[in-house]
Design an enzyme around this catalytic site. Structure first.
Site, PDB file in Angstrom:
ATOM      1  N   SER A  95      -8.327   5.781   8.389  1.00 61.86           N
ATOM      2  CA  SER A  95      -8.793   4.960   9.767  1.00 61.86           C
ATOM      3  C   SER A  95      -7.400   5.227  11.108  1.00 61.86           C
ATOM      4  O   SER A  95      -7.796   6.078  12.127  1.00 61.86           O
ATOM      5  CB  SER A  95      -8.780   3.791  10.074  1.00 61.86           C
ATOM      6  N   ARG A 125       8.951   4.562   5.524  1.00 60.94           N
ATOM      7  CA  ARG A 125       7.571   5.187   6.786  1.00 60.94           C
ATOM      8  C   ARG A 125       8.832   5.250   8.097  1.00 60.94           C
ATOM      9  O   ARG A 125       9.404   4.769   8.210  1.00 60.94           O
ATOM     10  CB  ARG A 125       6.848   3.719   6.690  1.00 60.94           C
ATOM     11  N   GLU A 168       0.412  -1.634  -0.014  1.00 63.69           N
ATOM     12  CA  GLU A 168      -0.359  -0.421   0.114  1.00 63.69           C
ATOM     13  C   GLU A 168       0.962   1.182   0.226  1.00 63.69           C
ATOM     14  O   GLU A 168       0.174   2.424  -0.236  1.00 63.69           O
ATOM     15  CB  GLU A 168      -1.052  -0.269   1.182  1.00 63.69           C
ATOM     16  N   SER A 203       0.042   6.896   8.877  1.00 60.99           N
ATOM     17  CA  SER A 203       1.076   6.716   7.904  1.00 60.99           C
ATOM     18  C   SER A 203       1.828   8.121   7.852  1.00 60.99           C
ATOM     19  O   SER A 203       1.057   8.476   7.147  1.00 60.99           O
ATOM     20  CB  SER A 203       1.063   5.833   6.611  1.00 60.99           C
TER      21      SER A 203
END
EC number: 2.7.1.33
Lengths: 447, 739
Positions: free
Chosen positions: A269, A284, A215, A272
């Site tokens: 929700s 990340r 993703e 990141s």
């Protein structure tokens, strides 16, 4: 919403197992030339794949241009399609924790022969998707986001943006079966946690093999691509001038001509946060579990609202200063010693410690305070990450920001104020759809 | 307690409130004597600090006038004892929820006389944290204390009150507010009160401790399904706090929501703390504020979050009396008349409250009290305390040999041991004040207080910081002082000193007849035999009670034959054959036979060898340990009999100093500054530590720059057995530092 698979930890369970082993694996140093022999991109089908969770933090990933994120079966299909364009229909799917985002490319250059050859089910899908703006009771096509006259793989057409709640996935899969999708021999490129969660259902119910994609790869790819094609002649990226002043506040286009380095904050929700150094190199940084899901979830509990729109509408009419304890509530004004302005929130929901004040607030006030709390917190974490990573442009995306001007303006103001003008908050028109776009690009092998 | 206050506020009014919620004798002790008073009213918690003076009785010894005018002296006693009043400065820190502020302020107004009140609003940090500890889930117990390392700077101080303040502390007086967050204790409390029927902070925490957050939070496994396992993802990570409450039309349990809220807030604070720590290159974060306030639940979640987000690179630390950072700092800084840097302060265990229990079902009364009013009292010590300059590594020195918070078996044993000895101590205390009408009553109060502390420690070993034999002994001394038993052993010591002095010459003559090598062994045996005389040890006090004539020779016979349990004697003897030491520092233990027939002959031998001797005795009384003032008289009396000691005293080759301590144990990092100066001036190259309390319970592993002798007789069969010996086993540890 592109759910954060990355949230914050909970108390005990397996943090060590989840973080340390995977992080050691991932943080293996690259060669001296900074490139790795083995692409670090995660192989979703490999059991030994490093964790995709929070462990990916701090590791730069060089992204090769190959398709290593597919299952072996779908990889074969993708490989076989390499020489020619994939068959229609072209979809990109992003199955998040709360929302499913679907992008659909509608070819507009279909020739007469083509139309004749087009199988019935394909035609029906095209007609169904493009002639409606709502699907069932929950599916919605964001018509205003439609990208017109786009050229993809030599085909001209329109890109449609559709969303529906993740809890309606079973109905979607059923529809795939009813419409006999599998007969089209198409590849469903899907990303988001749901690509894993629903993989088996796709296979057993509608005989569809998902091509599962990472993703974050999709997100980065999607945002860079969409920014490059613009928004029907307008700029994709924008910012707010005078965000705190309702009179003077202006949404202005921003030319992301020097995109790197970029801090990408995806608020689904959960949240990141990625540091993007180049098209193929990002990491990340962190994530938080206080995201859009938290805002909406808390609003449901506190106000009894049932939709995100309703929650935002209530928030727009509320006054959070009745709920939050401000610096001036404690110090009578600015707290000069710490350089804190009186209007700053000292304690979110702090006034709610008092019974009298609890009785004096409205549901709207509570909704507003929830929105302010979550937004400020994301802004604060993003700002700290930007400082730590030494990046000064921050792009906020994700469906939490959809029709959420309050949050965007607050983010814009907070980033500017607390960084003394050093950081700029940027936004993007297609907020929550970048993952799905990235998945479509993978299907089309568009680098 | 809170309930009482609430129910009474309607009709009975303030007085009822006050009498119920504010037992003045416990919470605002010595308020009448407050000299300075500071109050810090925060968003939800009020902290106040005041400086008072406490008058208490001390036992003084005075040498008899030898001119013969003292007609009635029985000459059994070498000196007289008088009880005098003394004044000590004490700092009090009290902390309570703002709910009680009016009642408290009324009470304070009524009791505060002639005091300048100072309202402090600016609180931050900047003072040395006291004892800090880290949380470790799987160990027993879960808290591990850190000793006060001198090099704690720089550190990040995260104060979690209603909101969160993040302060970077670089030195004692250089600190800077670098950030904060509005999601703090007030958010937990405020949102918790909205989401549940529970309106009190402590109850919300309790609710949270019983909940399952996975029912409310959207976890990674909720999004990824079972695939998280093959992906190597931890499925139980929270992807979205309260994410599940957004979708379902279902009711959520209060416990589950409270738990989810707790995780959300703790994780968020931990994450921000890590981000700030990283930005400022700090690896230690101290957490304080009412959200933490000794709550194991929040300490656990914060620690977990810190470990998670920093991947173990940042350490979360907590303060036992956290929350006073602001008040203490501001208060001490604001002190103009009394420069706090000139003094050392010691925590008064008798007046301070402990950490809260992790379970409200344990000792509910104690919990309510300490949960509502947290108390810290610090007594100003007479003189500044410093490190022994001879410590090899002051930053890693830990006085205590066994951490009882850590060692469950030892803890159980010692707590029982102190419980069993309590009646004897009470009896001794009453007997020490035959003329007093209320001695029995005070002794019972002492008994009750100490007993309660022991019971608290059984439930929460970490309640008063690191639990050690030393802290148990010290707490007992503090409690005895509290009830005006300044020196229960004064009479016993007086008698024993008198008896031992009579034997001194005989013992010395006998030693002088021995040849050199025999004498060295006899001197060491004398030191050890003297050490058997210890009223603190149960096995010995029983023998002494039943047979007061228990003599020096009998003690020698009780000693274990060589080789001893730890026996470095041969090495010591070899050393004695070499050049004399420049100067020896000796920490004496017991009064009577021990110091007079054991230590002094040993001192005398060292002096004869040309070694200077610094004899260090406690500043204040503890058990039957010889005090500094007693040692002065004893030395004077010995000098009158012995020319070696006489000339050494006159020529200052024998120096008597005080340790600065009133503990039966020895903390080499907190010694009287005068002693430290002298040790350095005289180039001390030998340290002799004698007795169980000083050489076994503490300092057994202490590493010094110079040679050291640690000797003791194990007068406790459990400990002896644990060390692989038996009752009256001998420890003779002679250590030479590596070159």
């Amino acid at each position: 919403m592109g759910a954060g698979r990355f949230g914050a930890p909970m108390e005990r369970h397996g943090s060590a197992a989840a973080t340390s082993p995977s992080s050691t694996r991932e943080s293996a140093p690259g060669g001296l030339d900074g490139r790795r022999q083995e692409p670090l991109r995660r192989r979703a089908n490999s059991a030994s794949a490093p964790a995709v969770g929070a462990s990916a933090e701090g590791v730069r990933r060089d992204r090769p241009g190959s398709y290593s994120g597919t299952t072996s079966v779908s990889r074969q299909r993708v490989e076989s399609l390499r020489k020619k364009r994939p068959l229609f229909p072209w979809f990109g799917l992003d199955i998040g924790g709360t929302l499913v985002k679907l992008v659909y490319f509608e070819p507009k250059d279909i020739t007469a022969e083509e139309e004749e050859e087009e199988v019935e089910s394909l035609k029906s899908i095209r007609k169904y998707l493009t002639s409606n703006v709502a699907y069932g009771s929950t599916g919605i096509r964001d018509v205003h986001l439609e990208l017109k006259d786009l050229t993809l793989c030599g085909r001209k057409g329109n890109l449609h943006f559709i969303r529906f709640p993740t809890h309606d996935m079973p109905a979607f899969i059923q529809m795939g079966r009813d419409k006999n999708f599998s007969s089209l021999h198409t590849v469903f490129c899907a990303t988001g946690g749901g690509a894993y969660k629903f993989e088996q259902d796709f296979l057993t119910i509608s005989d569809l093999q998902l091509c599962k994609l990472d993703e974050l790869d999709c997100l980065v790819k999607g945002i860079l691509y969409i920014d490059s094609v613009g928004f029907n002649g307008r700029s994709q990226c924008y910012y707010f001038e005078n965000p705190a002043d309702s009179e003077k506040c202006q949404k202005l286009p921003f030319d992301l001509k020097n995109p790197y380095p970029l801090l990408l904050v995806n608020i689904g929700s959960g949240v990141s946060i990625l540091a993007v150094y180049s098209k193929d190199n990002y990491k990340r940084v962190t994530g938080t579990s206080l995201g859009g899901g938290t805002f909406f979830g808390l609003c449901c509990l506190l106000t009894g609202c049932t939709t995100f729109e309703e929650a935002l509408e209530m928030a727009s009419r509320g006054d959070s200063t009745k709920v939050d304890k401000l610096v001036r509530d404690i110090y009578g004004g600015d707290y000069e010693r710490f350089g804190l302005p009186g209007w700053a929130v000292a304690s979110s929901f702090g006034n709610m410690m008092s019974k009298e004040k609890r009785e004096a607030v409205s549901k709207e006030d509570l909704a507003r305070a929830t929105l302010i709390t979550i937004t400020n917190n994301i802004g604060s974490i993003a700002r700290m990450c930007a400082l730590n990573e030494n990046i000064n442009q921050v792009v906020f995306v994700g469906n939490f920001l959809r029709i959420n001007t309050i949050a965007m303006r607050l983010l814009a103001y907070a980033m500017d104020y607390w960084s003394k003008g050093q950081l700029k908050a940027l936004f993007s028109e297609h907020e929550g759809y970048f993952g799905a776009v990235g998945a479509l690009l993978e299907l089309l092998k568009i680098p | 307690m809170a309930e009482c206050g609430a129910s009474g506020s309607g009709s009975s009014g303030d007085s009822f409130d006050k009498s119920i919620t504010l037992p003045p004798d416990e919470i605002f002790r010595n308020l009448e004597n407050a000299k300075r008073f500071a109050i810090d009213i925060g968003g939800s918690l009020t902290k106040l600090a005041y400086y008072s003076t406490v008058q208490h009785k001390v036992a003084k010894v005075r040498s008899f006038d030898h001119s013969g005018k003292d007609a009635e002296q029985d000459h059994e006693s070498p000196y007289e004892i008088s009880v005098q009043e003394e004044v000590t400065a004490r700092l009090h820190f009290v902390k309570f929820e703002n709910t009680y502020i009016e009642a408290c302020l009324d009470f304070i107004k009524d009791h505060l006389v002639n005091t300048e009140t100072k309202v402090i609003q600016a609180t931050g940090g900047g003072n040395i944290p006291q004892e800090a500890f880290v949380y470790q889930k799987d160990s027993d117990p879960e808290f591990r204390f850190q000793t006060n390392h001198p090099n704690i700077f720089p550190y990040l101080l995260v104060n979690i009150g209603s909101g969160v303040s993040i302060v970077k502390v670089e030195t004692e007086d250089r600190f800077e507010w670098i950030g904060g967050s509005s999601i703090g204790g007030g958010t937990f409390w405020g949102l918790g009160a909205l989401l549940t029927k529970t309106k009190k902070f402590d109850e919300l925490l309790h609710l949270a401790s019983r909940g399952q957050h996975a029912n409310v939070d959207m976890l990674v496994q909720d999004i990824y399904g079972g695939a998280h396992q093959t992906l190597g993802l931890s499925g139980s990570l929270i992807a979205s706090s309260f994410g599940k409450s957004a979708t379902a039309d279902q009711e959520f349990s209060q416990e589950d929501m409270a738990k989810s809220l707790l995780h959300m807030i703790s994780n968020d604070i931990g994450q921000l703390a890590c981000l700030y720590a990283r930005l400022h290159h700090l690896d230690r974060v101290y957490f304080g504020g009412f959200f933490i306030r000794g709550h194991p639940v929040t300490m656990r979640t914060i620690t977990y979050s810190i470990n998670f987000f920093s991947k173990g690179e940042v350490q979360a630390l907590f303060l036992r009396h956290e929350g006073y950072l602001g008040a203490i700092g501001a208060f001490l800084k604001g002190a103009e008349q009394d420069n706090p840097n000139q003094y050392s302060w010691g925590e008064n265990y008798a007046g301070s409250s402990g950490l809260m229990s992790s379970s409200p079902d344990v000792c509910p009364a104690q919990r309510t009290r300490s949960g509502t009013f947290d108390l810290l009292e610090m007594d100003r010590l007479e003189r500044p305390l410093v490190n022994l300059p001879l410590l090899l590594d002051p930053s890693s020195y830990v006085p205590d040999t066994v951490d009882l918070t850590d060692d469950a078996l030892a803890r159980k044993y010692w707590l029982s041991c102190f419980e069993e000895a309590l009646d004897g101590v009470v009896k001794r205390a009453v007997a020490s004040q035959p003329g007093s009408v209320d001695a029995a009553e005070r002794a019972q109060k002492f008994r009750q207080k100490y007993w309660n502390k022991l019971q608290t420690l059984r439930q929460q070993p970490f309640a008063y910081g690191t639990l050690t034999v030393r802290s148990l002994l010290d707490t007992r001394e503090h409690c005895l002082n509290e009830f005006n038993f300044p020196d229960p052993y004064s009479k016993v010591k007086q008698k024993e000193n008198g008896a031992a002095l009579k034997c001194f010459q005989k013992v010395v003559c006998a030693l002088d007849t021995l040849d050199w090598e025999e004498r060295q062994l006899a001197l060491v045996q004398g030191l050890l035999a003297g050490n058997v005389f210890d009223w603190g040890a149960k096995a010995v006090s029983e023998v002494l009670e039943s047979d007061p004539q228990f003599g020096f020779e009998e003690a020698k016979r009780k000693l274990e034959e060589r080789p001893w349990l730890v026996d470095c004697y041969n090495k010591w003897l070899q050393r004695l054959k070499g050049p004399p030491h420049k100067c020896a520092l000796i920490f004496a233990d017991n009064s009577g036979v021990d110091v007079i027939l054991g230590v002094f002959p040993f001192v005398r031998e060292l002096l004869s060898r040309g070694t200077e001797v610094i004899l260090a005795c406690n500043s204040g009384p503890a058990l039957n340990d010889v005090t500094y003032s007693e040692s002065l008289i004893v030395a004077e009396r010995i000098a009158a009999m012995d020319p070696v000691v006489h000339s050494a005293l006159r020529e200052e080759r024998l120096l008597l100093v005080q340790t600065g301590s009133s503990s039966p144990c020895l903390d080499l990092s907190r010694l009287d500054k005068g002693l430290a100066v002298l040790v350095r001036e005289r180039s001390t190259d030998l340290v002799v530590i004698e007795g169980m309390g000083r050489a076994v319970h503490t300092n057994y592993y202490a590493a010094l720059h110079c040679e050291s002798l640690k000797l003791a007789v194990i007068k406790n069969s459990w400990l002896a057995e644990r060390l692989g010996g038996r009752l009256f086993s001998v420890i003779f540890k002679y250590e030479v530092p590596a070159q």
